[in-house]
Design a protein around this motif. Structure first.
Motif, PDB file in Angstrom:
ATOM      1  N   GLY A  65       0.837  -1.199   0.000  1.00  0.00           N
ATOM      2  CA  GLY A  65       0.000   0.000   0.000  1.00  0.00           C
ATOM      3  C   GLY A  65       0.865   1.240   0.000  1.00  0.00           C
ATOM      4  N   ARG A  66       0.197   2.352   0.054  1.00  0.00           N
ATOM      5  CA  ARG A  66       0.919   3.617   0.003  1.00  0.00           C
ATOM      6  C   ARG A  66       0.690   4.365   1.312  1.00  0.00           C
ATOM      7  N   LEU A  67       1.779   4.670   2.014  1.00  0.00           N
ATOM      8  CA  LEU A  67       1.660   5.446   3.248  1.00  0.00           C
ATOM      9  C   LEU A  67       1.691   6.922   2.846  1.00  0.00           C
ATOM     10  N   GLY A  84       4.020  21.621  -1.482  1.00  0.00           N
ATOM     11  CA  GLY A  84       4.873  20.446  -1.402  1.00  0.00           C
ATOM     12  C   GLY A  84       4.881  19.731  -2.733  1.00  0.00           C
ATOM     13  N   PRO A  85       5.845  18.847  -2.917  1.00  0.00           N
ATOM     14  CA  PRO A  85       5.952  18.150  -4.195  1.00  0.00           C
ATOM     15  C   PRO A  85       4.709  17.332  -4.509  1.00  0.00           C
ATOM     16  N   SER A  86       4.483  17.087  -5.775  1.00  0.00           N
ATOM     17  CA  SER A  86       3.341  16.302  -6.213  1.00  0.00           C
ATOM     18  C   SER A  86       3.373  14.933  -5.541  1.00  0.00           C
ATOM     19  N   GLY A  87       2.223  14.531  -5.016  1.00  0.00           N
ATOM     20  CA  GLY A  87       2.132  13.207  -4.393  1.00  0.00           C
ATOM     21  C   GLY A  87       2.531  13.192  -2.924  1.00  0.00           C
ATOM     22  N   CYS A  88       2.792  14.364  -2.337  1.00  0.00           N
ATOM     23  CA  CYS A  88       3.253  14.364  -0.935  1.00  0.00           C
ATOM     24  C   CYS A  88       2.101  14.261   0.051  1.00  0.00           C
ATOM     25  N   GLY A  89       0.858  14.323  -0.432  1.00  0.00           N
ATOM     26  CA  GLY A  89      -0.270  14.083   0.475  1.00  0.00           C
ATOM     27  C   GLY A  89      -1.128  15.306   0.782  1.00  0.00           C
ATOM     28  N   ASP A 108      -8.222  23.293  -2.681  1.00  0.00           N
ATOM     29  CA  ASP A 108      -7.192  22.441  -3.276  1.00  0.00           C
ATOM     30  C   ASP A 108      -6.828  22.968  -4.657  1.00  0.00           C
ATOM     31  N   GLU A 109      -5.766  23.739  -4.723  1.00  0.00           N
ATOM     32  CA  GLU A 109      -5.317  24.362  -5.977  1.00  0.00           C
ATOM     33  C   GLU A 109      -6.488  24.973  -6.743  1.00  0.00           C
ATOM     34  N   PRO A 110      -7.276  25.808  -6.091  1.00  0.00           N
ATOM     35  CA  PRO A 110      -8.520  26.249  -6.728  1.00  0.00           C
ATOM     36  C   PRO A 110      -8.294  27.131  -7.947  1.00  0.00           C
TER      37      PRO A 110
END
Ligand SMILES: Nc1ncnc2c1ncn2[C@@H]1O[C@H](COP(=O)(O)OP(=O)(O)OP(=O)(O)O)[C@@H](O)[C@H]1O
Ligand SMILES: [Mg+2]
Length: 269
Positions: free
Chosen positions: A33-35, A54-59, A173-175
């Motif tokens: 899974g992905r933490l 934060g970088p893409s995919g950092c949550g 979220d990045e509106p």
């Protein structure tokens, strides 16, 4: 630069995220899974404008989903106004990169959708919806359908739709990520004025260092794998801020600080 856990003022906490963990299941039993988040701590004070970078995919979106009540943490606590988040609620307004509007409803009916669902569809509510649409510059387009509106207009309609609920907390979220430069500046100006006037608490995700420095009281720079709050920066630029604020030396200094923090997190990946 302050440490991760210092709050900027003594206002009560609007959001408390304590040791949060979010694990996504793997596709199959064999794939790991992905933490997405682990040991995530952050306090946002009432009336604060917090930008999350934060970088893409950092949550970042994962975190907003937890605050919105769209998903649940696997560990730790997510408190809004001192109470654990148990699901979505009208006290939290959520705005995504793609405006959420029902295509079969006019701008006005889209705005009235939430109140109607709560059986609050009196004359006063309708007047407030019209007033809000006017405030977001859609006074002449209240009977237009989403496909008849430009991208920026759709964003503003979605915004009005969220604001009618008078949320105490805005989760964004990045509106403005998909908007052209001019519309984006107009929306930033609108958001700053609204925030100044209504004193809502805002958690705003962006990829744009300049946007974070212009809008935020603080900027939280996240690191990924798993996602954590790595650094918190105070943006001590005077308010009200306008697009002219971006031309000052102080602004350039803050931007550089954020960029360096981001580069640090990238290097540590
Ligand atoms: N529903 C899901 N199922 C499995 N993994 C997921 C799910 N949602 C997110 N993830 C994973 O969790 C991590 C964090 O994703 P998230 O969408 O929160 O990142 P982000 O910081 O918002 O990225 P971006 O800046 O690209 O929007 C990523 O590795 C992503 O692949
Ligand atoms: Mg995201």
């Amino acid at each position: 630069m302050t440490s991760v856990f210092e709050a900027p003022s003594q206002a009560p906490a609007a959001v408390e995220i304590k040791g949060v963990r979010k694990q996504f299941a793997g596709r199959s039993r064999r794939s790991a899974g992905r933490l997405a988040l682990d040991g995530f701590d952050l306090t946002v004070r009432e009336g604060e404008f917090l930008c999350l970078l934060g970088p893409s995919g950092c949550g970042k979106s994962t975190l907003l989903d937890l605050l919105a009540g769209f998903s649940e943490a696997d560990g730790g606590e997510v408190l809004v106004d001192g109470s654990p988040v148990r699901g979505p609620g009208a006290d939290r307004g959520v705005l995504f990169q793609t405006p959420m509007l029902f295509p079969w409803l006019t701008a006005l009916d889209n705005v009235l959708y939430g109140p109607r669902a709560r059986h609050e569809s009196g004359k006063e509510t309708r007047e407030r919806a019209l007033e809000l649409l006017d405030t977001v510059g859609l006074g002449k387009a209240v009977h237009s359908y989403p496909h008849e509106l430009s991208g920026g207009m759709r964003h503003r309609a979605a915004f009005a739709r969220v604001l009618i609920n008078k949320p105490k907390l805005l989760l964004m979220d990045e509106p403005f990520g998909a908007l052209d430069a001019i519309t984006r500046v107009a929306m930033q100006k609108f958001l700053l004025e609204l925030w100044q006037r209504e004193r809502v608490t805002i958690v705003f995700v962006t990829h744009d260092v300049e946007e974070a420095a212009l809008l935020g009281d603080r900027v939280c720079v996240m690191t990924g794998s798993p996602g954590r709050a790595r650094l918190l920066l105070d943006v001590d630029l005077p308010r009200p801020r306008t697009i002219e604020s971006t031309e000052t030396l102080e602004f350039v200094r803050i931007k550089r600080q954020i960029r360096e923090a981001l580069e640090d997190t990238e290097a540590a990946r």
